[in-house]
Design a protein around this motif. Structure first.
Motif, PDB file in Angstrom:
ATOM      1  N   VAL A 233      62.778 -37.111 -16.231  1.00  0.00           N
ATOM      2  CA  VAL A 233      61.404 -37.107 -15.716  1.00  0.00           C
ATOM      3  C   VAL A 233      60.689 -35.824 -16.119  1.00  0.00           C
ATOM      4  N   ASP A 234      59.635 -35.986 -16.896  1.00  0.00           N
ATOM      5  CA  ASP A 234      58.767 -34.865 -17.273  1.00  0.00           C
ATOM      6  C   ASP A 234      57.342 -35.391 -17.398  1.00  0.00           C
ATOM      7  N   GLU A 235      56.440 -34.520 -17.801  1.00  0.00           N
ATOM      8  CA  GLU A 235      55.032 -34.911 -17.887  1.00  0.00           C
ATOM      9  C   GLU A 235      54.826 -36.060 -18.873  1.00  0.00           C
ATOM     10  N   LYS A 236      55.552 -36.041 -19.976  1.00  0.00           N
ATOM     11  CA  LYS A 236      55.386 -37.093 -20.981  1.00  0.00           C
ATOM     12  C   LYS A 236      55.792 -38.459 -20.423  1.00  0.00           C
ATOM     13  N   LEU A 237      56.955 -38.521 -19.783  1.00  0.00           N
ATOM     14  CA  LEU A 237      57.412 -39.795 -19.237  1.00  0.00           C
ATOM     15  C   LEU A 237      56.444 -40.282 -18.166  1.00  0.00           C
ATOM     16  N   MET A 238      55.974 -39.384 -17.318  1.00  0.00           N
ATOM     17  CA  MET A 238      55.044 -39.786 -16.269  1.00  0.00           C
ATOM     18  C   MET A 238      53.743 -40.316 -16.863  1.00  0.00           C
ATOM     19  N   ALA A 239      53.267 -39.712 -17.941  1.00  0.00           N
ATOM     20  CA  ALA A 239      52.046 -40.190 -18.586  1.00  0.00           C
ATOM     21  C   ALA A 239      52.259 -41.561 -19.208  1.00  0.00           C
ATOM     22  N   GLN A 240      53.418 -41.762 -19.835  1.00  0.00           N
ATOM     23  CA  GLN A 240      53.720 -43.067 -20.421  1.00  0.00           C
ATOM     24  C   GLN A 240      53.823 -44.139 -19.337  1.00  0.00           C
ATOM     25  N   ALA A 241      54.454 -43.791 -18.227  1.00  0.00           N
ATOM     26  CA  ALA A 241      54.578 -44.754 -17.132  1.00  0.00           C
ATOM     27  C   ALA A 241      53.209 -45.115 -16.577  1.00  0.00           C
ATOM     28  N   ALA A 242      52.343 -44.133 -16.435  1.00  0.00           N
ATOM     29  CA  ALA A 242      50.988 -44.410 -15.943  1.00  0.00           C
ATOM     30  C   ALA A 242      50.244 -45.329 -16.900  1.00  0.00           C
ATOM     31  N   ALA A 243      50.409 -45.096 -18.212  1.00  0.00           N
ATOM     32  CA  ALA A 243      49.753 -45.949 -19.198  1.00  0.00           C
ATOM     33  C   ALA A 243      50.283 -47.373 -19.136  1.00  0.00           C
ATOM     34  N   ALA A 244      51.564 -47.521 -18.793  1.00  0.00           N
ATOM     35  CA  ALA A 244      52.175 -48.849 -18.668  1.00  0.00           C
ATOM     36  C   ALA A 244      51.944 -49.460 -17.289  1.00  0.00           C
ATOM     37  N   GLU A 245      51.234 -48.728 -16.438  1.00  0.00           N
ATOM     38  CA  GLU A 245      50.941 -49.167 -15.064  1.00  0.00           C
ATOM     39  C   GLU A 245      52.220 -49.405 -14.260  1.00  0.00           C
ATOM     40  N   LEU A 246      53.163 -48.477 -14.417  1.00  0.00           N
ATOM     41  CA  LEU A 246      54.420 -48.528 -13.678  1.00  0.00           C
ATOM     42  C   LEU A 246      54.519 -47.328 -12.745  1.00  0.00           C
ATOM     43  N   ASP A 247      54.916 -47.578 -11.496  1.00  0.00           N
ATOM     44  CA  ASP A 247      55.323 -46.482 -10.622  1.00  0.00           C
ATOM     45  C   ASP A 247      56.646 -45.915 -11.125  1.00  0.00           C
ATOM     46  N   VAL A 248      56.978 -44.719 -10.672  1.00  0.00           N
ATOM     47  CA  VAL A 248      58.232 -44.067 -11.060  1.00  0.00           C
ATOM     48  C   VAL A 248      58.993 -43.679  -9.798  1.00  0.00           C
ATOM     49  N   ALA A 249      60.191 -44.254  -9.638  1.00  0.00           N
ATOM     50  CA  ALA A 249      61.102 -43.893  -8.549  1.00  0.00           C
ATOM     51  C   ALA A 249      62.307 -43.208  -9.175  1.00  0.00           C
ATOM     52  N   VAL A 250      62.498 -41.927  -8.897  1.00  0.00           N
ATOM     53  CA  VAL A 250      63.490 -41.108  -9.590  1.00  0.00           C
ATOM     54  C   VAL A 250      64.788 -41.051  -8.787  1.00  0.00           C
ATOM     55  N   TRP A 251      65.916 -41.027  -9.516  1.00  0.00           N
ATOM     56  CA  TRP A 251      67.229 -40.916  -8.877  1.00  0.00           C
ATOM     57  C   TRP A 251      68.034 -39.827  -9.588  1.00  0.00           C
ATOM     58  N   THR A 252      69.154 -39.414  -8.994  1.00  0.00           N
ATOM     59  CA  THR A 252      69.425 -39.303  -7.574  1.00  0.00           C
ATOM     60  C   THR A 252      69.159 -37.846  -7.239  1.00  0.00           C
ATOM     61  N   VAL A 253      68.223 -37.607  -6.337  1.00  0.00           N
ATOM     62  CA  VAL A 253      67.721 -36.267  -6.042  1.00  0.00           C
ATOM     63  C   VAL A 253      68.241 -35.829  -4.677  1.00  0.00           C
ATOM     64  N   ASN A 254      69.114 -34.816  -4.682  1.00  0.00           N
ATOM     65  CA  ASN A 254      69.710 -34.334  -3.439  1.00  0.00           C
ATOM     66  C   ASN A 254      69.305 -32.904  -3.095  1.00  0.00           C
ATOM     67  N   ASP A 255      68.711 -32.206  -4.043  1.00  0.00           N
ATOM     68  CA  ASP A 255      68.283 -30.834  -3.854  1.00  0.00           C
ATOM     69  C   ASP A 255      66.802 -30.818  -3.486  1.00  0.00           C
ATOM     70  N   VAL A 256      66.457 -30.086  -2.447  1.00  0.00           N
ATOM     71  CA  VAL A 256      65.075 -30.084  -1.968  1.00  0.00           C
ATOM     72  C   VAL A 256      64.126 -29.496  -3.003  1.00  0.00           C
ATOM     73  N   ALA A 257      64.547 -28.433  -3.701  1.00  0.00           N
ATOM     74  CA  ALA A 257      63.685 -27.832  -4.724  1.00  0.00           C
ATOM     75  C   ALA A 257      63.427 -28.817  -5.853  1.00  0.00           C
ATOM     76  N   LEU A 258      64.456 -29.557  -6.254  1.00  0.00           N
ATOM     77  CA  LEU A 258      64.268 -30.585  -7.282  1.00  0.00           C
ATOM     78  C   LEU A 258      63.350 -31.684  -6.759  1.00  0.00           C
ATOM     79  N   GLY A 259      63.529 -32.064  -5.509  1.00  0.00           N
ATOM     80  CA  GLY A 259      62.638 -33.059  -4.917  1.00  0.00           C
ATOM     81  C   GLY A 259      61.191 -32.609  -4.947  1.00  0.00           C
TER      82      GLY A 259
END
Length: 301
Positions: A233-259
């Protein structure tokens, strides 16, 4: 925009994964969605398990189903070679101490003599809680590189959709898979159901002609949400997902700073083994917290 907390395998960091008691406690803690994994047994029963072979980390042999069973011990055997009755002899409530490198063994509350549940049992549990506020995220475990361990994807998808329909859950569910054949079949069989295309670097080669725009390919496969491993997950992937009209649910995030970084990037959901940690982050950010589900009342009360 609402941002969701998704409990991974229930809440693997807190309670035994993919189990009824783990799911109960996760709902009572409060999550927007319960994520769970499903595979098919030798007798075509849908059971909760992350692994296509019985895991030595999460499962322990206690006894054979019958004396002289040639498949015993069951740990290490393919799930699709064992019946539900054989799998029900396993204890799946303790992460075994012979795996000291396992971080969850340090934080997970053991629940000895817990059995591997069916999907139907979990659906019955959620209905018993009347947990309409909790969406079920059902990951169909399917590996096109290991067809000998994997159910036919069309038949498998149909069995899961039928079971969800039987329990009245098609209106509040998502189907997830790394195997996008499952996503395509789900789109055809239940077009109103949310469909999460799971991705990670190690399995991108499963998909032919993926190209540089993975979200666009996922959308073409029938996905309604992209669900990447957090390292992708980075800015590029998020922009591509937005262009494809897809939400992004990221896994597996256990660290609060990463969250927090994932929230800053604009994800719509965080899949976590520790929903309690993410609930604290949600409080800090002023985000809508999922409501805890009231505990079940004892029979007769």
């Amino acid at each position: 925009m609402r941002v969701e907390i998704h409990g991974h395998r229930g809440a693997r960091g807190l309670w035994p994964e993919n189990t009824l008691p783990g799911m109960s406690r996760t709902m009572e803690l409060g999550v927007h969605a319960l994520e769970l994994d499903v595979a098919l047994t030798a007798d075509r029963r849908l059971v909760l398990t992350h692994d296509l072979t019985v895991s030595a980390v999460t499962s322990a042999d206690r006894r054979p189903l019958r004396d002289g069973d040639p498949l015993h011990p069951y740990v290490g055997k393919p799930v699709n070679a064992l019946t539900l009755a054989q799998l029900h002899t396993l204890d799946v409530g303790v992460r075994l101490p012979r795996h000291p490198e396992d971080p969850f063994a340090l934080t997970q509350v053991a629940m000895p003599e817990t059995r591997m549940p069916t999907l139907g049992a979990v659906l019955g549990l959620v209905n018993a809680y009347d947990a309409e506020s909790v969406r079920l995220h059902v990951e169909l475990k399917s590996d096109p590189m290991r067809p000998e361990l994997t159910a036919d994807p069309e038949m498998f998808t149909e069995l899961v959709i039928d079971e969800l329909d039987r329990h009245g859950r098609l209106g509040n569910v998502a189907v997830l898979s790394f195997d996008w054949r499952i996503i395509r079949h789900a789109a055809r069989l239940a077009p109103g159901v949310r469909r999460f295309a799971l991705i990670e670097p190690d399995t991108l080669h499963w998909h032919d002609d993926l190209g540089p725009d993975v979200p666009a390919a996922a959308r073409a496969a029938g996905a309604t949400t992209l669900s990447p491993e957090h390292v992708m997950v980075d800015e590029k992937l998020m922009a591509q997902a937005a262009a494809a009209e897809l939400d992004v649910a990221v896994w597996t995030v256990n660290d609060v700073a990463l969250g927090a970084r994932m929230l800053d990037l604009g994800v719509s959901g965080i899949v976590t083994d520790y929903p309690d940690r993410m609930r604290e982050l949600w409080r800090e950010r002023g985000l809508e917290l999922p409501r805890p589900v009231a505990p079940l009342k004892p029979v007769g009360v």
